[in-house]
Design an enzyme around this catalytic site. Sequence first.
Site, PDB file in Angstrom:
ATOM      1  N   GLU A 187       0.827  -1.206   0.000  1.00 55.83           N
ATOM      2  CA  GLU A 187       0.000   0.000   0.000  1.00 55.83           C
ATOM      3  C   GLU A 187       0.863   1.258   0.000  1.00 55.83           C
ATOM      4  OE1 GLU A 187      -4.251  -0.077   1.758  1.00 55.83           O
ATOM      5  OE2 GLU A 187      -2.907   0.658   3.318  1.00 55.83           O
ATOM      6  N   GLU A 219       2.128   1.785  -3.410  1.00 55.25           N
ATOM      7  CA  GLU A 219       1.013   2.281  -4.223  1.00 55.25           C
ATOM      8  C   GLU A 219       0.785   3.771  -3.962  1.00 55.25           C
ATOM      9  OE1 GLU A 219      -3.611   0.910  -5.169  1.00 55.25           O
ATOM     10  OE2 GLU A 219      -2.637   0.265  -3.312  1.00 55.25           O
ATOM     11  N   CYS A 221      -8.561  -2.277   4.277  1.00 60.12           N
ATOM     12  CA  CYS A 221      -8.373  -3.443   5.146  1.00 60.12           C
ATOM     13  C   CYS A 221      -9.661  -3.942   5.801  1.00 60.12           C
ATOM     14  CB  CYS A 221      -7.359  -3.119   6.245  1.00 60.12           C
ATOM     15  SG  CYS A 221      -5.720  -2.840   5.568  1.00 60.12           S
ATOM     16  N   SER A 280      -7.371   1.582  -2.624  1.00 60.50           N
ATOM     17  CA  SER A 280      -6.151   0.797  -2.754  1.00 60.50           C
ATOM     18  C   SER A 280      -6.536  -0.602  -3.213  1.00 60.50           C
ATOM     19  CB  SER A 280      -5.429   0.710  -1.413  1.00 60.50           C
ATOM     20  OG  SER A 280      -4.415  -0.279  -1.457  1.00 60.50           O
ATOM     21  N   LYS A 322     -15.154 -10.664   8.056  1.00 61.03           N
ATOM     22  CA  LYS A 322     -14.051 -11.445   7.499  1.00 61.03           C
ATOM     23  C   LYS A 322     -14.543 -12.792   6.967  1.00 61.03           C
ATOM     24  CE  LYS A 322     -10.482  -8.716   8.069  1.00 61.03           C
ATOM     25  NZ  LYS A 322      -9.697  -8.244   6.916  1.00 61.03           N
ATOM     26  N   GLU A 333     -15.585 -11.889   3.617  1.00 63.06           N
ATOM     27  CA  GLU A 333     -14.441 -11.546   2.774  1.00 63.06           C
ATOM     28  C   GLU A 333     -13.758 -12.790   2.212  1.00 63.06           C
ATOM     29  OE1 GLU A 333     -10.627  -8.573   3.053  1.00 63.06           O
ATOM     30  OE2 GLU A 333     -10.881  -9.991   4.706  1.00 63.06           O
ATOM     31  N   GLU A 378     -13.213 -13.699  -5.779  1.00 59.46           N
ATOM     32  CA  GLU A 378     -11.898 -13.272  -6.281  1.00 59.46           C
ATOM     33  C   GLU A 378     -10.762 -13.600  -5.310  1.00 59.46           C
ATOM     34  OE1 GLU A 378     -13.696  -9.544  -4.301  1.00 59.46           O
ATOM     35  OE2 GLU A 378     -14.388 -11.318  -5.397  1.00 59.46           O
ATOM     36  N   CYS A 384     -10.779  -2.307  14.380  1.00 54.79           N
ATOM     37  CA  CYS A 384     -10.947  -3.759  14.589  1.00 54.79           C
ATOM     38  C   CYS A 384     -11.160  -4.119  16.057  1.00 54.79           C
ATOM     39  CB  CYS A 384      -9.738  -4.507  14.043  1.00 54.79           C
ATOM     40  SG  CYS A 384      -9.480  -4.238  12.288  1.00 54.79           S
TER      41      CYS A 384
END
Length: 585
Positions: free
Chosen positions: A278, A281, A298, A318, A357, A360, A365, A507
Amino acid sequence: MIKAKINNVDIEAPEGTSILAGAHMAGFKIPTLCNHPDLVPGGQCGICVVEIDGIPGFKRSCMTPLAQGMNIRTNTPKLMNARKELVELILANHDTDCLTCIRSQSCELQTLAALLGINAIEYHRFEEKLPIDRSSVSIVRDPNKCIFCGRCVKVCSDIQTVNALAINNRGVNTVISTAFDAGLGNSVCINCGQCVVHCPVGALYENSQVDKVWEALNDPDKFVVVQEAPAVRAILGEEFGMSPGSLVTGKMHAALRRLNFDAVLDTNFAADLTIMEEGTELVSRLKSGENLPLITSCSPGWIKFMEEFFHDMIPHMSTAKSPQQMFGALAKTYYAEAKGIAPEKIVSVSIMPCTAKKYECSRPEMRASGYQDVDYVLTTREIARMLKEAGIDLKEMPEEQPDPIMGDYTGAGTIFGATGGVMEAALRSGYFLVTGRELEDIDITPVRGLKGIKEAEIDIDGIKLKVAVAHSAGQARKLIEKVSEQLKNEGKSEYQFIEVMACPGGCVGGGGQSWGSNMAKIGRRGEALYAEDKSLPHRRSHENPEVNAVYEKFLGKPNGEKAHKLLHTHYYKRSTVDGKILQEN
């Protein structure tokens, strides 16, 4: 200041203080089911009623402010009988499988019934069973245990601004459900789980994968690796009676070994890796000036929120995956190769303070390794249940280190678990990536803390980098609406880099954390992560020797071809009606 009497005890409190809060100041606890310290009171349950001299009837203490000269009573026989009857009525319309309920011994209704001395229900029981909503990969909704306190609706609408849940119908037909009762999995739900942690009973809980993990651990043909999110080390102790903010990093690693995981690694390693990807980037975008601000990615709850409500911001996201998914991709490629293990034999388990999560890891993908990169996600609550089932007491564990190859981490990886932590970690290494020099003062305090939206400016060799941090989906909405308006009207934003976390506090306030959480506890958990950061020998992600090794031996360079294939992703434009994918971006 307001002066009043509560049960003949004189109190003095600031104007606007509720009777409920005033009673607590006077040493009296008024029972309630719908009240939560982080939510605006709605008075749904009616259990917190009090009597006030000169005012007929009962008043709900959570919604009634103290007034000058008030004489309040909280525990008269009439009040205690009224509360008892209210709770008995709730129990008469409540599934009473308490012994097998996921909230057994942590249920607020169960606790209140015991407190009020209710050991029998005289009312006729309402036995109709409603179907359980299992449409979501993250959250199960059992309407048979719902007590209509409204907490889930309030947090979803007021704090998260998602509005996936609502109170529908009237009278005996009242239900809390999604639009058209289509189920959470077919709604705009972002899987954040804030409804779960705010529910006082067992009406909402995570879609558990504990049985599948037990099966993998007991399969001699499988090699089971486990990673633990930064925030878990500041939360897991609460499940074993330790105080909020207790840091249990070493004990956690030891306990997981005793559960017979074949490799105990750490998500913090992948957090450091995320910063390298990141950060590189960010440097690239700063040089080109394209698609600024860069927004971190994230939090899977935030990703779905963005895809649902702000898909015009996808070019600004990102492309770096979350640490969980970077870890999963490397576990079945780099780690498998290093250990000489066939990737199909590896079962990748992650322990997260997050219900999103689970969603996710199931995204189509997330198969960069050729397999599902992360097989199973356990919440903090789920791993605590597994440890207790195996007879493992976390408090009695020795301090142990994670295994090598993907276990070493820096303080920058640890602070990912608190709001502002990703931003701070990125700036620590971003400065080095731009200048080749180390940032002298790496404690970037303006991005810390529980303020809803935080801003800071850092000078990188004459480049003024303005950053912003938002936590909770509701605060993120405010910030992104502002940025979107700036881009539309001025062609650019005042910010170059933005961090967003979907949950309050980041989190450490995730939907998979311990029951009964509030912002006070969340703050202490964040402080614990900053304390670990300060205690570690390396505090910048680019100083992690194992991260440097993975680039040297396997990935090549940050944002290189192989790194991009394994560690980066793409997003979708979704329908804001049912969350279905409309278009890939």
